[in-house]
Design a protein around this motif. Structure first.
Motif, mmCIF file in Angstrom:
data_model
loop_
_atom_site.group_PDB
_atom_site.id
_atom_site.type_symbol
_atom_site.label_atom_id
_atom_site.label_comp_id
_atom_site.label_asym_id
_atom_site.label_seq_id
_atom_site.Cartn_x
_atom_site.Cartn_y
_atom_site.Cartn_z
ATOM 1 N N ILE A 3 0.835 -1.216 0.000
ATOM 2 C CA ILE A 3 0.000 0.000 0.000
ATOM 3 C C ILE A 3 0.863 1.257 0.000
ATOM 4 O O ILE A 3 0.506 2.266 -0.615
ATOM 5 C CB ILE A 3 -1.015 -0.003 1.168
ATOM 6 N N ASP A 4 2.012 1.225 0.660
ATOM 7 C CA ASP A 4 2.885 2.398 0.678
ATOM 8 C C ASP A 4 3.388 2.729 -0.722
ATOM 9 O O ASP A 4 3.491 3.902 -1.095
ATOM 10 C CB ASP A 4 4.072 2.186 1.629
ATOM 11 N N LYS A 7 0.493 4.334 -2.575
ATOM 12 C CA LYS A 7 0.314 5.722 -2.125
ATOM 13 C C LYS A 7 1.392 6.628 -2.705
ATOM 14 O O LYS A 7 1.117 7.749 -3.123
ATOM 15 C CB LYS A 7 0.339 5.776 -0.586
ATOM 16 N N SER A 8 2.622 6.137 -2.759
ATOM 17 C CA SER A 8 3.728 6.909 -3.310
ATOM 18 C C SER A 8 3.478 7.235 -4.776
ATOM 19 O O SER A 8 3.700 8.367 -5.225
ATOM 20 C CB SER A 8 5.038 6.137 -3.151
ATOM 21 N N MET A 10 0.575 7.434 -6.273
ATOM 22 C CA MET A 10 -0.526 8.394 -6.349
ATOM 23 C C MET A 10 -0.029 9.810 -6.049
ATOM 24 O O MET A 10 -0.398 10.773 -6.730
ATOM 25 C CB MET A 10 -1.646 8.001 -5.379
ATOM 26 N N ARG A 11 0.829 9.937 -5.038
ATOM 27 C CA ARG A 11 1.373 11.263 -4.686
ATOM 28 C C ARG A 11 2.212 11.823 -5.827
ATOM 29 O O ARG A 11 2.121 13.013 -6.140
ATOM 30 C CB ARG A 11 2.200 11.166 -3.401
#
Length: 107
Positions: A3-4, A7-8, A10-11
């Motif tokens: 998930i990290d 998220k990275s 997406m950012r």
């Protein structure tokens, strides 16, 4: 799936849009941009921001101006160009469409 990592990714995809949003408010120098992004819970390091700012400038979306600083050497302040404002309007529309799609799918 990590998930990290997701998220990275997406950012990273949002970073250009977020930087342009900040510069629509007022011109800023790189350290100020990093601080303002951090305040919005988007952590960015200089090694990521400087290449992005250079690319946006080379693409004609940003301009910069050197300004004297009371706390050291002159600072390079970045600002949106008219083309940058037009591009940002397109990103605003795209973001609205993406947010709408996600909200529909979330139910």
């Amino acid at each position: 799936m990590n998930i990290d990592n997701a998220k990275s990714q997406m950012r990273k995809g949002m970073l250009e849009y977020c930087v342009l949003l900040l510069l629509r408010q007022r011109p800023a120098y790189a350290s100020d941009i990093i601080h303002r992004l951090k305040d919005a819970d988007l952590l960015v390091v200089e090694g990521t921001l400087y290449p992005l700012l250079s690319r946006l400038k080379n693409d004609g979306l940003l301009s910069y101006e050197w300004q004297e600083s009371t706390q050291g050497p002159p600072r390079k302040y970045y600002a949106l160009t008219p083309e940058g404002n037009e591009f940002l309007e397109g990103l605003d529309t795209a973001w609205g469409e993406i947010a709408n799609t996600v909200n529909i799918l979330k139910g």
